[in-house]
Design an enzyme around this catalytic site. Structure first.
Site, PDB file in Angstrom:
ATOM      1  N   HIS A 177      17.386 -13.741  44.441  1.00  0.00           N
ATOM      2  CA  HIS A 177      17.660 -15.272  44.724  1.00  0.00           C
ATOM      3  C   HIS A 177      16.563 -15.954  44.842  1.00  0.00           C
ATOM      4  O   HIS A 177      16.708 -17.226  44.310  1.00  0.00           O
ATOM      5  CB  HIS A 177      18.416 -15.043  46.369  1.00  0.00           C
ATOM      6  N   GLU A 178      15.567 -15.597  45.515  1.00  0.00           N
ATOM      7  CA  GLU A 178      14.146 -16.616  45.812  1.00  0.00           C
ATOM      8  C   GLU A 178      13.731 -16.570  44.002  1.00  0.00           C
ATOM      9  O   GLU A 178      13.343 -17.809  43.751  1.00  0.00           O
ATOM     10  CB  GLU A 178      13.146 -16.058  46.625  1.00  0.00           C
ATOM     11  N   HIS A 231      15.602 -19.678  42.633  1.00  0.00           N
ATOM     12  CA  HIS A 231      14.992 -20.884  43.320  1.00  0.00           C
ATOM     13  C   HIS A 231      13.634 -21.449  42.426  1.00  0.00           C
ATOM     14  O   HIS A 231      13.224 -22.288  42.165  1.00  0.00           O
ATOM     15  CB  HIS A 231      14.725 -20.748  44.785  1.00  0.00           C
ATOM     16  N   GLU A 235      20.610 -24.324  45.388  1.00  0.00           N
ATOM     17  CA  GLU A 235      21.202 -23.052  45.509  1.00  0.00           C
ATOM     18  C   GLU A 235      21.904 -22.677  44.444  1.00  0.00           C
ATOM     19  O   GLU A 235      22.257 -21.243  44.416  1.00  0.00           O
ATOM     20  CB  GLU A 235      21.991 -23.263  46.744  1.00  0.00           C
TER      21      GLU A 235
END
Ligand SMILES: [Zn+2]
Length: 373
Positions: free
Chosen positions: A260-261, A264, A290
């Protein structure tokens, strides 16, 4: 020097201050010893005040007014000026004292949250949360008339978003997904108990780094550290840092926070460095941000092909736990649907409820329904 170059110079100076604050914030969440907390809150508040003074200077205001009617600018330059003028007018609604007070309260509230989490004691956090909510409600008033006070805050993250529209969206999500989750819960469940055995911290750390490398995350323009809550921060497109959280009793936390990060971070590393400090060098909205992390997490990270490429390595790394697990069992575990308390390790479906519930709580806080007035 042209007016536009002068404008660029001021914007870059403001960015320098903001990114210097971001470094201090990153440090606060990763390495800062607990005794450093009070002075750190003060340092961040001072920088927020300096940034605010630069962002609301008469000099910048005059330049933006002149540039907003300059027909010689390119389309991109015009767009930067339009966006900067909007930000300038918004910033003018705050006093420097308010900006400093808000910054200090955010740091203190974060520090209290960290302590409360470690000691499992909400009472340590509550008075700070109350103060922060009070300031946020004041901020809504400063920002002016919106159909709903929460719109004022929402706009800082998602320009143009309205509480009324989100209520329609979330009602739709709730109506359809609650039924869907119940239907899934009524069926035989996938097994994922092997995800909660003892997973060595060091080996997890290395595996996470390898996942990030595989995604194309540039370690010469970033690094990974550990924090209480996984996040991504950047000080330019050339220094984009991610953090992860490792739980030796839950392999999910590392896997999903890294992917997830990483999503980003790829977005931030891809922003144009030559536009540093200008709206065209910044992310467009947190919704878009997001979308990048969730695309990696769900569309890539939970896919069959992704684990076809990675399961063998994971199995070899943690053979003590995964030797007898088949690829199919593992793939099913990666796509399990099971309501849980932690958003960052929630599954693809119930994740939406974490966002929905957060929206409902925040709206109630801002409306004054959850705090004493
Ligand atoms: Zn995210």
């Amino acid at each position: 020097m042209s007016n536009y170059s002068e404008y660029q110079g001021i914007m870059r100076k403001i960015a320098d201050i903001q990114y210097a604050s971001a470094v201090l914030n990153w440090d606060q969440e990763t390495y800062m010893p607990s005794k450093g907390a009070a002075f750190r809150a003060q340092q961040l508040a001072t920088l927020a005040g300096i940034g605010h003074e630069l962002s609301t200077s008469i000099e910048l205001g005059n330049l933006l007014t002149k540039l907003s009617v300059d027909t010689t600018l390119t389309e991109k330059e015009k767009r930067n000026i339009k966006q900067s003028l909007k930000n300038y007018n918004d910033n003018k609604k705050y006093s420097t004292e308010f900006v400093q007070e808000l910054s200090k309260t955010i740091s203190e509230t974060f520090q209290a949250w960290q302590k409360a989490k470690t000691e499992n004691n909400f009472g340590l956090f509550a008075p700070f949360l109350e103060k922060l909510v009070k300031l946020k409600r004041e901020e809504c008033k400063l920002l002016g008339d919106f159909p709903h006070p929460y719109d004022a805050l929402l706009n800082q993250y998602e320009p143009g978003a309205k509480t009324a529209d989100l209520e329609v969206l979330f009602t739709d999500v709730r109506n359809q997904l609650v039924t869907f989750v119940k239907q899934i819960a009524a069926k035989p469940q996938n097994k994922d108990n092997f995800m909660f055995l003892n997973y060595d911290r060091e080996k997890q750390w290395q595996f996470g780094l390898d996942l990030l490398k595989q995604m194309g995350y540039d370690f010469e323009a970033g690094r990974q550290d550990a924090s209480s809550h996984p996040f991504t921060t950047n000080f330019s497109a050339q220094d984009v840092r991610v953090t992860t959280r490792i739980n030796e009793k839950d392999l999910n936390e590392m896997i999903w926070s890294c992917i997830h990060e990483g999503g980003h971070a790829l977005y931030e590393q891809g922003l144009p460095s030559e536009e540093y400090g200008l709206p065209s060098g910044e992310y467009i909205s947190l919704g878009i941000h997001e979308s990048q992390s969730r695309l990696w997490e769900n569309n890539v990270g939970r896919s069959l092909s992704y684990w076809k490429a990675n399961f063998k390595t994971l199995q070899q790394t943690f053979s003590e736990n995964l030797a007898s697990i088949t690829f199919e069992d593992f793939y099913k575990a990666m796509n399990i649907v099971k309501p849980s308390l932690i958003r960052t390790s929630a599954d693809e479906l119930t994740y939406h409820f974490h966002v929905l519930i957060r929206f409902e709580i925040e709206k109630a806080l801002i409306e004054g329904r959850l705090v004493e007035r």
